[in-house]
Design a protein around this motif. Structure first.
Motif, PDB file in Angstrom:
ATOM      1  N   ARG A   1       0.838  -1.206   0.000  1.00 18.29           N
ATOM      2  CA  ARG A   1       0.000   0.000   0.000  1.00 18.29           C
ATOM      3  C   ARG A   1       0.871   1.253   0.000  1.00 18.29           C
TER       4      ARG A   1
ATOM      5  N   ALA B   1      -6.881   0.695 -12.626  1.00 12.09           N
ATOM      6  CA  ALA B   1      -8.214   0.533 -12.041  1.00 12.09           C
ATOM      7  C   ALA B   1      -9.171  -0.068 -13.068  1.00 12.09           C
TER       8      ALA B   1
ATOM      9  N   GLY C   1      -8.884  -3.597 -13.257  1.00 13.56           N
ATOM     10  CA  GLY C   1      -9.218  -4.310 -12.026  1.00 13.56           C
ATOM     11  C   GLY C   1      -8.010  -4.775 -11.238  1.00 13.56           C
TER      12      GLY C   1
ATOM     13  N   ASP D   1      -6.871  -1.218  -5.994  1.00 12.62           N
ATOM     14  CA  ASP D   1      -7.963  -0.661  -5.198  1.00 12.62           C
ATOM     15  C   ASP D   1      -7.361   0.487  -4.408  1.00 12.62           C
TER      16      ASP D   1
ATOM     17  N   ALA E   1      -8.254   3.762  -1.190  1.00 12.08           N
ATOM     18  CA  ALA E   1      -9.106   4.337  -0.159  1.00 12.08           C
ATOM     19  C   ALA E   1      -8.439   5.599   0.375  1.00 12.08           C
TER      20      ALA E   1
ATOM     21  N   PHE F   1      -3.263   3.427  -2.444  1.00 11.79           N
ATOM     22  CA  PHE F   1      -3.582   2.405  -3.448  1.00 11.79           C
ATOM     23  C   PHE F   1      -2.809   1.143  -3.132  1.00 11.79           C
TER      24      PHE F   1
ATOM     25  N   VAL G   1      -4.782  -5.694  -6.078  1.00 13.38           N
ATOM     26  CA  VAL G   1      -5.813  -6.650  -5.657  1.00 13.38           C
ATOM     27  C   VAL G   1      -5.527  -8.007  -6.254  1.00 13.38           C
TER      28      VAL G   1
END
Length: 66
Positions: free
Chosen positions: A21, A47, A50, A53, A55, A63, A66
């Motif tokens: 992260r 993104a 896919g 991810d 927040a 970021f 995933v």
């Protein structure tokens, strides 16, 4: 331009794969992408595929893969 966005997306993916992260500021430093506009284009690419991810926490956006 599309080629550069794809190249930058590769730099972002490698940085996230290595470090986990990261914040926008950390990603910019780690990838040496010059502008936030270029960084966010690369993040959008990942993104859409896919692969990431994100927040917001304490006013910073993070970021991760995933």
């Amino acid at each position: 331009m599309i080629t550069q966005i794809g190249t930058n997306a590769g730099y972002v993916w490698k940085a996230l794969n290595k470090s986990g992260r990261l914040s926008v500021k950390e990603l910019k430093k780690e990838t040496k992408i010059k502008t936030e506009k270029e960084l966010f284009a690369a993040l959008g690419w990942l993104a859409k595929e896919g692969k990431i991810d994100g927040a917001e926490k304490d006013g910073e956006i993070f970021f991760w893969l995933v």
